[in-house]
Design a protein around this motif. Structure first.
Motif, mmCIF file in Angstrom:
data_model
loop_
_atom_site.group_PDB
_atom_site.id
_atom_site.type_symbol
_atom_site.label_atom_id
_atom_site.label_comp_id
_atom_site.label_asym_id
_atom_site.label_seq_id
_atom_site.Cartn_x
_atom_site.Cartn_y
_atom_site.Cartn_z
ATOM 1 N N GLN A 4 26.291 55.980 37.147
ATOM 2 C CA GLN A 4 26.427 56.475 35.796
ATOM 3 C C GLN A 4 26.879 55.357 34.903
ATOM 4 O O GLN A 4 27.743 54.598 35.297
ATOM 5 C CB GLN A 4 27.474 57.576 35.731
ATOM 6 N N SER A 57 33.740 60.466 41.778
ATOM 7 C CA SER A 57 32.393 60.999 41.980
ATOM 8 C C SER A 57 32.101 61.178 43.461
ATOM 9 O O SER A 57 31.459 62.157 43.858
ATOM 10 C CB SER A 57 31.352 60.061 41.369
ATOM 11 N N LYS A 119 36.899 61.448 34.320
ATOM 12 C CA LYS A 119 35.496 61.842 34.417
ATOM 13 C C LYS A 119 34.958 61.499 35.796
ATOM 14 O O LYS A 119 35.485 60.628 36.485
ATOM 15 C CB LYS A 119 34.663 61.091 33.373
ATOM 16 N N SER A 121 30.780 61.635 37.908
ATOM 17 C CA SER A 121 29.359 61.689 37.595
ATOM 18 C C SER A 121 28.911 63.116 37.263
ATOM 19 O O SER A 121 29.230 64.070 37.982
ATOM 20 C CB SER A 121 28.564 61.167 38.788
ATOM 21 N N SER A 122 28.151 63.249 36.157
ATOM 22 C CA SER A 122 27.742 64.567 35.667
ATOM 23 C C SER A 122 26.897 65.324 36.695
ATOM 24 O O SER A 122 26.866 66.546 36.700
ATOM 25 C CB SER A 122 26.948 64.406 34.367
ATOM 26 N N ASN A 125 27.999 68.486 38.732
ATOM 27 C CA ASN A 125 28.283 69.750 38.069
ATOM 28 C C ASN A 125 27.071 70.674 38.052
ATOM 29 O O ASN A 125 27.028 71.647 37.311
ATOM 30 C CB ASN A 125 28.778 69.485 36.643
ATOM 31 N N PHE A 280 23.082 66.463 28.762
ATOM 32 C CA PHE A 280 23.944 65.445 29.375
ATOM 33 C C PHE A 280 25.338 65.467 28.751
ATOM 34 O O PHE A 280 26.356 65.500 29.448
ATOM 35 C CB PHE A 280 23.290 64.068 29.180
ATOM 36 N N LYS A 281 25.371 65.494 27.416
ATOM 37 C CA LYS A 281 26.668 65.476 26.719
ATOM 38 C C LYS A 281 27.476 66.712 27.046
ATOM 39 O O LYS A 281 28.686 66.650 27.251
ATOM 40 C CB LYS A 281 26.458 65.356 25.200
ATOM 41 N N VAL A 283 27.344 68.519 29.778
ATOM 42 C CA VAL A 283 27.845 68.471 31.156
ATOM 43 C C VAL A 283 29.009 67.487 31.266
ATOM 44 O O VAL A 283 30.031 67.782 31.889
ATOM 45 C CB VAL A 283 26.712 68.104 32.145
ATOM 46 N N VAL A 284 28.862 66.311 30.642
ATOM 47 C CA VAL A 284 29.929 65.311 30.709
ATOM 48 C C VAL A 284 31.203 65.847 30.058
ATOM 49 O O VAL A 284 32.314 65.604 30.536
ATOM 50 C CB VAL A 284 29.484 63.985 30.036
ATOM 51 N N GLY A 288 29.101 71.910 31.990
ATOM 52 C CA GLY A 288 28.012 72.099 32.950
ATOM 53 C C GLY A 288 28.242 73.384 33.723
ATOM 54 O O GLY A 288 29.281 74.036 33.572
ATOM 55 N N ASN A 291 31.365 72.636 36.389
ATOM 56 C CA ASN A 291 32.560 71.808 36.120
ATOM 57 C C ASN A 291 33.846 72.512 36.522
ATOM 58 O O ASN A 291 34.697 71.938 37.205
ATOM 59 C CB ASN A 291 32.653 71.448 34.632
#
Lengths: 331, 97
Positions: A4, A57, A119, A121-122, A125, A280-281, A283-284, A288, A291
């Motif tokens: 990522q 992650s 954080k 890795s997305s 999720n 993407f945004k 989920v981050v 998601g 999460n």
């Protein structure tokens, strides 16, 4: 398995021009930086954050696959999946150790993960509703991670590079076991092939998102490249991944879910369709599908293990005290 | 939870790939005592036949040289070329020496 663009690091730094130039000269000579060497604060901060996110992650990455260990379709698949999930745990530990050499404590990093501050890795999720998702994760998610991790073996920070060499050695088994699962399904009944196709549909786009935002929207890429933490840009790695993976999908007889995917004779690369960056945004930033479950599960594992950690420490202390008394008595 | 007292100590792990070779540093881990450190090292660092012997020691017990003295410590050796066999001229006729 991780890949990522770093999420939200602050690489700003306040050292003198002279200090920064001397540091850059070492980097340009391809000298490795070791933990006790002088380094800009921004370099240290970027690495703590990146290695921390990478470690988290690996640890959170055990959850989507752990979900299928008890339900793997054969003993062969089950031992392979168990070994893979064990590897991910090991990768997390190598990486936490590498981050700790920069002065951050394991406890601090664990707290940041459990509180939701850190954080990871997305990709982790997303849920794993079928066995085919385990195949798709090994093939695509680990495949994307390998693309990212191979250049990290040459990262300028010694402990990170050394950890990545160990990780990369172990990672190729992960991708192969995933592809083998996909192959078996793709050659199976109509329903099994359908299951493989649906898993590819679910994981294709999130796998492309693993490489992070487009270079034009990536805020800290330049500094990381200059410091040789990164060797390739997000888009370069994404392209390499697509180019390697599309023929593998064709071999399986599966269709990559991108109607705009087209071989470009000029660039010798595949042009791909628009990535849904809004997803993407979301989920981050915590919205998601999984999460909340992931953080809840990590907290439960940590809390359930508290008595073991406490007992081990008390036991160690008791034995140390006894030895101390015995030594004094002997003197 | 993160009182200094409660922190699980850090250990450095050394593995000997096979008899006849040195133990070599491979990484580190947290454990409350040496028995658990050895157990964890076996689980984390020898999953694929990496070795047949493990050493662990507390990271806090390692004394390290200061990188800012690296020049003073190690550069003097660079110009002591007479410490190397190639410094000495021996005629070929003498044969291998």
């Amino acid at each position: 398995m991780y890949s990522q663009g770093l999420i939200g690091a602050d690489s700003s730094t306040t050292e003198s021009e002279e200090f920064l130039a001397a540091f850059q000269a070492r980097i340009d000579r391809e000298e490795k930086i070791e933990p006790n060497d002088p380094m800009p604060e921004g370099y240290r901060r970027t690495l703590v954050r990146q290695i921390g996110q990478h470690a988290h992650s690996e640890i959170v990455g055990m959850l989507p696959e752990g979900n299928w260990i008890t339900r793997a379709p054969s003993l062969r698949r089950k031992i392979a999946l168990l070994a893979k999930v064990q590897d991910e745990g090991g990768h997390g530990l190598y990486l936490y150790s590498a981050a700790e050499t920069l002065g951050v404590s394991r406890e601090q990093m664990t707290e940041e993960l459990l509180s939701g501050k850190a954080k990871y890795s997305s990709i982790f999720n997303y849920p794993t509703p079928t066995w085919a998702d385990i195949g798709a994760i090994g093939w695509l998610v680990d495949g994307a991670a390998i693309m990212n991790q191979i250049p990290l073996c040459r990262c300028s920070f010694g402990p990170y590079a050394r950890a990545m060499i160990r990780v990369c050695k172990e990672e190729s088994f992960h991708q192969r076991q995933g592809y083998e699962i996909m192959m078996t399904l793709a050659r199976g009944s109509e329903e099994q092939k359908q299951m493989a196709q649906e898993a590819l549909n679910r994981w294709w786009w999130p796998s492309l998102m693993m490489f992070g935002p487009h270079d034009s929207d990536s805020t800290h890429g330049d500094q990381s490249m200059k410091w040789k933490i990164k060797r390739f840009s997000n888009d370069e790695l994404r392209q390499k991944f697509i180019t390697a993976t599309v023929p593998q999908a064709e071999y399986l007889g599966l269709t990559v879910p991108d109607p705009d995917l087209k071989w470009n004779e000029e660039t010798k690369l595949y042009d791909h369709g628009e990535i849904d960056w809004a997803e993407f945004k979301a989920v981050v930033s915590g919205n998601g599908q999984m999460n909340r479950d992931r953080i809840r599960d990590r907290n439960k594992a940590w809390d359930d293990g508290a008595w073991v950690r406490e007992a081990a420490l008390v036991h160690a202390q008791k034995r140390a005290d006894k030895q101390h008394i015995a030594r004094e008595a002997a003197e | 939870m993160t009182d200094k007292h409660d922190l699980t100590p850090l250990w450095e792990v050394f593995i000997r790939p096979r008899n006849g070779l040195h133990h070599r540093h491979v990484g580190s881990l947290h454990a409350s005592d040496s028995a658990l450190a050895l157990q964890a090292a076996r689980d984390v660092y020898t999953r694929r036949g990496e070795g047949n012997s493990i050493w662990v020691c507390r990271s806090a017990d390692i004394a390290a040289s200061d990188p800012s003295f690296a020049e003073a410590n190690f550069e003097p050796a660079d110009d002591k070329i007479y410490r190397h066999p190639t410094f000495y001229d021996i005629p070929d006729e003498v044969g291998h020496m």
